[in-house]
Scaffold this active site. Structure first.
Site, mmCIF file in Angstrom:
data_model
loop_
_atom_site.group_PDB
_atom_site.id
_atom_site.type_symbol
_atom_site.label_atom_id
_atom_site.label_comp_id
_atom_site.label_asym_id
_atom_site.label_seq_id
_atom_site.Cartn_x
_atom_site.Cartn_y
_atom_site.Cartn_z
ATOM 1 C CE LYS A 23 34.114 31.743 34.914
ATOM 2 N NZ LYS A 23 35.575 31.653 34.832
ATOM 3 C CB SER A 24 36.153 38.249 34.906
ATOM 4 O OG SER A 24 36.398 37.245 33.976
ATOM 5 N NE ARG A 28 40.307 40.712 36.612
ATOM 6 C CZ ARG A 28 40.223 39.548 35.963
ATOM 7 N NH1 ARG A 28 39.321 38.647 36.313
ATOM 8 N NH2 ARG A 28 41.041 39.282 34.960
ATOM 9 N NE ARG A 124 42.843 26.416 31.541
ATOM 10 C CZ ARG A 124 41.945 27.330 31.882
ATOM 11 N NH1 ARG A 124 41.107 27.101 32.869
ATOM 12 N NH2 ARG A 124 41.894 28.473 31.236
ATOM 13 C CB SER A 169 46.470 35.614 28.937
ATOM 14 O OG SER A 169 46.043 35.242 30.231
ATOM 15 C CG ASP A 319 35.522 33.027 28.450
ATOM 16 O OD1 ASP A 319 36.474 32.313 28.078
ATOM 17 O OD2 ASP A 319 35.579 33.756 29.462
ATOM 18 N NE ARG A 350 35.788 26.511 27.007
ATOM 19 C CZ ARG A 350 35.759 27.520 27.880
ATOM 20 N NH1 ARG A 350 36.037 28.749 27.480
ATOM 21 N NH2 ARG A 350 35.471 27.290 29.148
ATOM 22 N NE ARG A 392 32.968 30.687 29.824
ATOM 23 C CZ ARG A 392 32.288 31.363 30.747
ATOM 24 N NH1 ARG A 392 30.975 31.420 30.700
ATOM 25 N NH2 ARG A 392 32.901 31.977 31.732
HETATM 26 C C1 S3P Z 1 39.517 35.545 32.378
HETATM 27 C C2 S3P Z 1 40.247 35.713 31.238
HETATM 28 C C3 S3P Z 1 40.145 34.804 30.082
HETATM 29 C C4 S3P Z 1 38.832 34.037 30.092
HETATM 30 C C5 S3P Z 1 38.534 33.438 31.438
HETATM 31 C C6 S3P Z 1 38.467 34.507 32.508
HETATM 32 C C7 S3P Z 1 39.756 36.468 33.502
HETATM 33 O O1 S3P Z 1 41.207 33.880 30.143
HETATM 34 O O2 S3P Z 1 38.860 33.024 29.114
HETATM 35 O O3 S3P Z 1 37.286 32.759 31.408
HETATM 36 O O4 S3P Z 1 38.923 36.505 34.440
HETATM 37 O O5 S3P Z 1 40.761 37.160 33.464
HETATM 38 P P1 S3P Z 1 42.700 34.258 29.649
HETATM 39 O O6 S3P Z 1 43.124 35.456 30.362
HETATM 40 O O7 S3P Z 1 43.556 33.080 30.001
HETATM 41 O O8 S3P Z 1 42.578 34.447 28.169
#
Ligand code: S3P
Length: 432
Positions: A23-24, A28, A124, A169, A319, A350, A392
Site C-alpha cells: 500500500k505505501s 508513492r 486524525r 511519521s 502497522d 488501536r 488492521r
Molecule cells: C505509512 C506510514 C505509517 C503507517 C501507514 C502508512 C506510509 O503512518 O502507519 O499505514 O505509507 O507512509 P505514519 O507515517 O503516520 O506513522
C-alpha cells in the site's frame, strides 16, 4: 455494517498465497508518477480502497491513469506544468497517506484545493504536516486547527526547509520531500526514528544522482525533474503478509509460503520480533535488484515466548502491533510493546481497540502509558469484536479467532477492503 463470523481453524494452514501489492509503495508510485515527465508503468499496484482514493484524487487533479492489463500507467504532467484545480473537494476516504502526501504536493501548486475524508480520517492529526508546510510558504487551514477537511493554497516556488521530524511519521517526512520538489533551494529532513524510506528510494530512482542524498539520518533533496519512462514493480505488502505469518505460527501443523513480499528493512520489524519470540519464519530468494527488495517468506507453527519490544523498534512494525499483540496472547510469558503512542492516531485508537477486544476474548492485555502489555498464554474464547471499521483490527482478530474456542464475530468486516480486499478468501484458501 457487515459482520463476519470466523471459526476456529479445524485444519492447519497450508499452501501459498500471493498477498496484494504494498500500500505505501503504491501511493508513492502513483503520486511520483503523476509528477514525472511522461509515462510511468506500475506493476502490481495495491488493489485496496486507500490506493484507489489516491488514484481518484490524482485524476480529479487532471492526471490520466490507465490500466493496461495488470499494469497501471500514469501519464505524468511534469513539475513545471501545474496539476489542474479540482472543481470539488478531493476525497481521501479512510486514507491518511493520501491526505498527508497530497498536502505536500498541493503546497507546491498554484491553486486552492480541499481534501476531505471519512469520519475516521477527520479525527486524525494533520497539524504535524501543515506546520512545516506553512514554513515552506503554503497557506493551510485545518478544521479546529488540527483536522481534515484541509484547505490548501500553494505557492511556487516554496521556501526550502531544514527540519527534524518531531514524530515518527513517514507520512510527514514524505509530504515534506514531495513539497521540496517545488522549493527554491535544497531542503533537508532529519528522521531520527528511521521510518519507512519508500519515498526516498523512489525519488532516487526517478532523479539524477544530484537529487537526493542521505547522510546519517538526514535526507537532503535538491529540486530536480522526475524522469518518466520508469517501470515500478510494487512488492507484495509485508504488513498484509504478517497476518498469515502470525496465523501459521499459531495454528498447529501450519506451513505457509508467501512469495514476492517486500523486505525493505524499514518495514520488516515484525519478522525480526516473531523470530525472537521463537517463530519459524524464513526469507529466501532475496531479490535486491529492484528499488524495493523482496523475497519469499515461509512460516511454520512453533511455540512462542513473550518479548520486550523497545520503542526504537516501533517504526519498522507500527502497522503490525495489533497482530503482534494477538501472537503475544499465545506466547509464554509477558510481552511489552513500548513507545506505541502513535497507535492512538491511526485509523482508530488501536492501543485501546486491541487491548479491549483482546480482553473480551479472555486475554490478559492492558495499556500502560504508551506501552501495550500482554501476559500469555491464555486460552481465547470467541467474542463479538468491535473493529471500529479499522482494517488492521479486523484482520488481526480474524487471526485470533482461529485459535479461540467458539465463534468470533467481527463488526464491519468489509473494512479489510481498505488494504486487502481478498483477505478472507485467502485465509479460507490456506485453511481448506
Ligand atoms: C505509512 C506510514 C505509517 C503507517 C501507514 C502508512 C506510509 O503512518 O502507519 O499505514 O505509507 O507512509 P505514519 O507515517 O503516520 O506513522
Amino acid at each position: 455494517m457487515t459482520t463476519r463470523a470466523v471459526h476456529p481453524a479445524s485444519n492447519p494452514l497450508r499452501g501459498a498465497v500471493e498477498v496484494p501489492g504494498d500500500k505505501s509503495v503504491s501511493h508513492r508510485a502513483l503520486i511520483l508518477g503523476a509528477l514525472a515527465e511522461g509515462a510511468t508503468r506500475i506493476e502490481n499496484l495495491a488493489p485496496g480502497a486507500d490506493v484507489a482514493a489516491t488514484r481518484r484524487c490524482l485524476e480529479a487533479l487532471g492526471v490520466r491513469v490507465e490500466a493496461e492489463g495488470e499494469t497501471v500507467v500514469v501519464h505524468g504532467r511534469g513539475l513545471e506544468e501545474s496539476l489542474a484545480p479540482s472543481p470539488h473537494a478531493l476525497d481521501a476516504q479512510n486514507s491518511g497517506t493520501t491526505t498527508r502526501l497530497l498536502m505536500g504536493v498541493l503546497s507546491g501548486q498554484t491553486f486552492e484545493a480541499e481534501i476531505t475524508g471519512d469520519d475516521s480520517l477527520r479525527r486524525r492529526p494533520m497539524k504535524r504536516v501543515a506546520e512545516p508546510l506553512r514554513r515552506m510558504g503554503a497557506e493551510i487551514e485545518l478544521r479546529d486547527g488540527e483536522y481534515s477537511p484541509v484547505r490548501i493554497r500553494g505557492r511556487r516556488p516554496l521556501h526550502a526547509l531544514r527540519y527534524e521530524l518531531p514524530v515518527p511519521s513517514a507520512q510527514v517526512k514524505s509530504a515534506l520531500l514531495l513539497a521540496s520538489l517545488f522549493a527554491d533551494e535544497k531542503s533537508s529532513v532529519r528522521d531520527p526514528f528511521g521510518t519507512r524510506d519508500h519515498t526516498e528510494r523512489m525519488l532516487s530512482a526517478m532523479t539524477t544522482s544530484e537529487g537526493l542524498s542521505a547522510s546519517g539520518d538526514r535526507i537532503t533533496f535538491r529540486p530536480t525533474a522526475l524522469h518518466g519512462g520508469c517501470s515500478i514493480s510494487v512488492p507484495r505488502d509485508v504488513s498484509s503478509a504478517s497476518f498469515f505469518l502470525a496465523a501459521a505460527a499459531l495454528v498447529e501443523g501450519s506451513d505457509v509460503t508467501l512469495p514476492g513480499v517486500g523486505l525493505n528493512p524499514t518495514r520488516t520489524g515484525f519478522l525480526e520480533i516473531i523470530r525472537e519470540m521463537g517463530g519459524r519464519v524464513r526469507a529466501s530468494g532475496r531479490n535486491e535488484a529492484e528499488v524495493e527488495p523482496r523475497g519469499t517468506l515461509r512460516a511454520r507453527f512453533s511455540p512462542l515466548y513473550g518479548v520486550r519490544v523497545e520503542a526504537r523498534r516501533l517504526p519498522a512494525l507500527v502497522d503490525e502491533v495489533p497482530v503482534l499483540a494477538v501472537l503475544a496472547t499465545q506466547a509464554h510469558g509477558a510481552t511489552r510493546i513500548e513507545g506505541a503512542g502513535e497507535l492512538r492516531v491511526k485509523e482508530s485508537n488501536r492501543l485501546e481497540g486491541v487491548a479491549s477486544n483482546l480482553r473480551r476474548m479472555g486475554a490478559r492485555a492492558e495499556v500502560q502509558g504508551d506501552a501495550l502489555c500482554v501476559e500469555g498464554p491464555t486460552p481465547l474464547r470467541g467474542a463479538e469484536v468491535d473493529t471500529t471499521g479499522d482494517h488492521r483490527l479486523a484482520m488481526a482478530f480474524a487471526v485470533a479467532a482461529l485459535v479461540a474456542e467458539g465463534e468470533t464475530v467481527l463488526s464491519d468486516a468489509r473494512c479489510v477492503e481498505v488494504s486487502y480486499p481478498g483477505f478472507f478468501e485467502d485465509l479460507e484458501k490456506l485453511s481448506s
